[in-house]
Design a protein around this motif. Structure first.
Motif, PDB file in Angstrom:
ATOM      1  N   ARG A 145     -97.849 -23.854 -51.518  1.00 14.18           N
ATOM      2  CA  ARG A 145     -97.191 -22.660 -52.056  1.00 14.18           C
ATOM      3  C   ARG A 145     -97.797 -22.273 -53.409  1.00 14.18           C
ATOM      4  O   ARG A 145     -97.982 -21.091 -53.699  1.00 14.18           O
ATOM      5  N   LYS A 247     -93.952 -17.781 -55.968  1.00 12.82           N
ATOM      6  CA  LYS A 247     -93.256 -18.256 -57.170  1.00 12.82           C
ATOM      7  C   LYS A 247     -94.001 -17.777 -58.412  1.00 12.82           C
ATOM      8  O   LYS A 247     -94.701 -18.535 -59.071  1.00 12.82           O
ATOM      9  N   TYR A 252     -88.725 -13.552 -61.915  1.00 12.52           N
ATOM     10  CA  TYR A 252     -87.470 -14.188 -62.298  1.00 12.52           C
ATOM     11  C   TYR A 252     -86.704 -13.493 -63.412  1.00 12.52           C
ATOM     12  O   TYR A 252     -85.473 -13.385 -63.327  1.00 12.52           O
ATOM     13  N   GLU A 282     -81.296 -14.008 -50.013  1.00 18.24           N
ATOM     14  CA  GLU A 282     -81.227 -15.258 -50.778  1.00 18.24           C
ATOM     15  C   GLU A 282     -80.048 -15.218 -51.741  1.00 18.24           C
ATOM     16  O   GLU A 282     -79.472 -14.158 -51.993  1.00 18.24           O
ATOM     17  N   VAL A 315     -89.098 -25.332 -49.941  1.00 19.94           N
ATOM     18  CA  VAL A 315     -89.400 -26.626 -49.331  1.00 19.94           C
ATOM     19  C   VAL A 315     -88.091 -27.219 -48.784  1.00 19.94           C
ATOM     20  O   VAL A 315     -88.062 -27.832 -47.726  1.00 19.94           O
ATOM     21  N   THR A 316     -87.007 -26.978 -49.513  1.00 26.55           N
ATOM     22  CA  THR A 316     -85.699 -27.449 -49.047  1.00 26.55           C
ATOM     23  C   THR A 316     -85.310 -26.695 -47.775  1.00 26.55           C
ATOM     24  O   THR A 316     -84.808 -27.303 -46.825  1.00 26.55           O
ATOM     25  N   THR A 362     -84.476 -27.052 -54.522  1.00 28.22           N
ATOM     26  CA  THR A 362     -84.795 -28.373 -55.065  1.00 28.22           C
ATOM     27  C   THR A 362     -83.751 -28.871 -56.073  1.00 28.22           C
ATOM     28  O   THR A 362     -83.417 -30.050 -56.088  1.00 28.22           O
TER      29      THR A 362
HETATM   30  C1  PLP Z   1     -87.890 -21.960 -55.757  1.00 30.12           C
HETATM   31  C2  PLP Z   1     -87.059 -20.983 -55.009  1.00 30.12           C
HETATM   32  C3  PLP Z   1     -86.317 -21.339 -53.872  1.00 30.12           C
HETATM   33  C4  PLP Z   1     -86.176 -22.750 -53.395  1.00 30.12           C
HETATM   34  O1  PLP Z   1     -87.356 -23.386 -53.112  1.00 30.12           O
HETATM   35  P1  PLP Z   1     -87.388 -24.978 -52.993  1.00 30.12           P
HETATM   36  O2  PLP Z   1     -88.803 -25.284 -52.720  1.00 30.12           O
HETATM   37  O3  PLP Z   1     -86.483 -25.352 -51.897  1.00 30.12           O
HETATM   38  O4  PLP Z   1     -86.903 -25.506 -54.313  1.00 30.12           O
HETATM   39  C5  PLP Z   1     -85.657 -20.329 -53.190  1.00 30.12           C
HETATM   40  N1  PLP Z   1     -85.667 -19.057 -53.603  1.00 30.12           N
HETATM   41  C6  PLP Z   1     -86.332 -18.686 -54.711  1.00 30.12           C
HETATM   42  C7  PLP Z   1     -86.327 -17.253 -55.104  1.00 30.12           C
HETATM   43  C8  PLP Z   1     -87.045 -19.639 -55.456  1.00 30.12           C
HETATM   44  O5  PLP Z   1     -87.693 -19.278 -56.542  1.00 30.12           O
END
Ligand code: PLP
Length: 416
Positions: A145, A247, A252, A282, A315-316, A362
């Motif tokens: 990722r 990411k 954010y 989400e 990842v979760t 996570t």
């Molecule tokens: C990081 C993130 C997640 C969760 O990702 P993981 O890899 O499970 O920690 C979900 N949504 C957004 C917008 C994120 O930035």
């Protein structure tokens, strides 16, 4: 290009050989390094290098920090003694990695990361198992990722196995910061920034990858606490063809105002919807899972939104889907990646078919949802008044922890 770039290097040039032979670069040498990279001699002679863990140098701190009482840890406030840094230039590729004492960065105010958000990051954790060994959880997924995020904003990509090896070395070096207790871990924050000093918008010719680490406690220190959400109706987090599935730091900051608005009305998180259909996407910065019964057949289904470009590939999320296919499907559950709209969710709730709803990420692993405020209604998500979590969320948390903490030997767990 040379003539354009040279005047921007407001520092004296030293011989490239001096720079490269030095294993521990002071952090302030980025600008200088960039100047070298555009010297024609260096350019023609240099072979663009991939990340090489064998070149790692380690400079240990002379002032080890005092450990904070684990029960007093606040997410992302305390950091370990060291940091891992790797510089990159377009001419030389990845330079020698180094672990140095945790310290400030020194960057020119014109550095492109400050103006055009050349930044992406990862969030992952290191856990201590019952033998005291340090383990990462599915680091290959984070690296995959991270590379996708980097590539999307013209930052350099790297060998995933090389960075896993370096992060493992770093996590192991900081192991005294990981409390040997369930729920505790070392949160790792790999970060990649463009470091070129220019106000011109373009692909950065230099970058810095660094990893910092923060010891963290359980998300729910006294057990689950179901949250209530407010569906945001005036802002969109991500859209098809956009970058909401990466990411990137730039994704954010704009999420904080809707979050504050939700909080001002007593909701712990906001729920992101998409389009006139009001697809549920989400929750805050977590993926969302819904467990419900089919209207006609009564078939139990665990679902989450598909990866259509508007969803971050958690990842979760992927791990929960994997566990559900492995353990819930044989119990008769249907496991799907499909879209669901807010009206459908509302209808399931009214019919008493909504079993549970939870976020996944996570930080918390799972985060159960009690209700969702939407169009003046409060949509009940299936928990009774006295429950703080549904059955599925609870089982998922336990299954995940079993693999994260190495209770169960599994290929998702990477021993450092
Ligand atoms: C990081 C993130 C997640 C969760 O990702 P993981 O890899 O499970 O920690 C979900 N949504 C957004 C917008 C994120 O930035």
């Amino acid at each position: 290009m040379l003539r354009q770039l040279l005047p921007r290097c407001g520092r004296a040039l030293r011989a490239p050989a001096t720079l490269r032979s030095s294993q521990i670069l002071p952090l302030q040498t980025w600008q200088t390094a960039r100047c070298y990279s555009i010297k024609p001699a260096a350019a023609s002679a240099a072979k663009v290098l991939d990340l090489d863990p064998t070149k790692l140098s380690i400079q240990k701190t002379e002032k080890p920090k005092t450990l904070v009482d684990p029960s007093k840890l606040i997410f992302g406030r305390e950091f370990t003694d060291h940091m891992l840094t790797i510089e990159w230039t377009s001419n030389d590729g990845w330079l020698a990695p180094s672990i140095t004492p945790y310290q400030n960065l020194s960057l020119d105010p014109a550095t492109c990361v400050f103006h055009y958000a050349f930044e992406c990051f990862e969030g992952m954790k290191a856990y201590k198992d019952k033998n005291g060994d340090v383990r990462l959880f599915r680091p290959d997924k984070n690296m995959e990722r991270f590379n996708k995020s980097a590539a999307r904003i013209a930052l350099p990509t790297f060998s995933p196995t090389a960075l896993i090896e370096l992060i493992a070395r770093f996590a192991k070096l900081e192991e005294r910061f990981i409390p040997n207790e369930r729920g505790f871990s070392l949160y790792l924050r790999p970060t990649l920034i463009g470091t070129q000093k220019t106000l011109g918008v373009g692909a950065p010719h230099s970058a810095l990858l660094y990893v910092i680490a923060s010891p963290v406690g359980p998300y729910y220190p006294t057990g689950f606490k179901a949250v209530s959400l407010e569906a945001t109706d005036y802002a969109v987090r991500a859209w098809p063809g956009g970058v909401g599935d990466k990411k990137l730091g730039a994704n954010y900051a704009p999420c904080v105002v809707p979050q504050l608005d939700a909080a001002s009305r007593g909701f712990q998180q906001n729920l992101w919807l998409f389009g006139p259909e009001e697809y549920v996407t989400e929750v805050g910065t977590m993926n969302l899972f819904v467990a419900l019964r089919d209207k006609e057949t009564g078939q139990k289904e665990l679902l989450t939104a598909p990866l259509d470009g508007t969803i971050l590939e958690g990842v979760t999320r992927d791990s929960i889907l994997g566990l559900a296919r492995e353990k819930l499907a044989p119990e008769g559950w249907l496991v799907s990646e499909r879209k669901i709209t807010m009206p459908e969710l509302h209808e399931a709730s009214l019919d008493g078919r909504l079993i549970e709803v939870f976020g996944s990420g996570t930080a918390a692993i799972v985060s159960p949802v009690r209700k969702i405020s939407w169009k003046g209604k409060l949509v009940d998500c299936g928990l009774t008044e006295h429950e703080e979590s549904g059955e599925v969320a609870l089982r998922m948390k336990n299954w995940m922890e079993g693999r994260q903490y190495g209770d169960e030997e599994h290929d998702w767990s990477y021993k450092c």
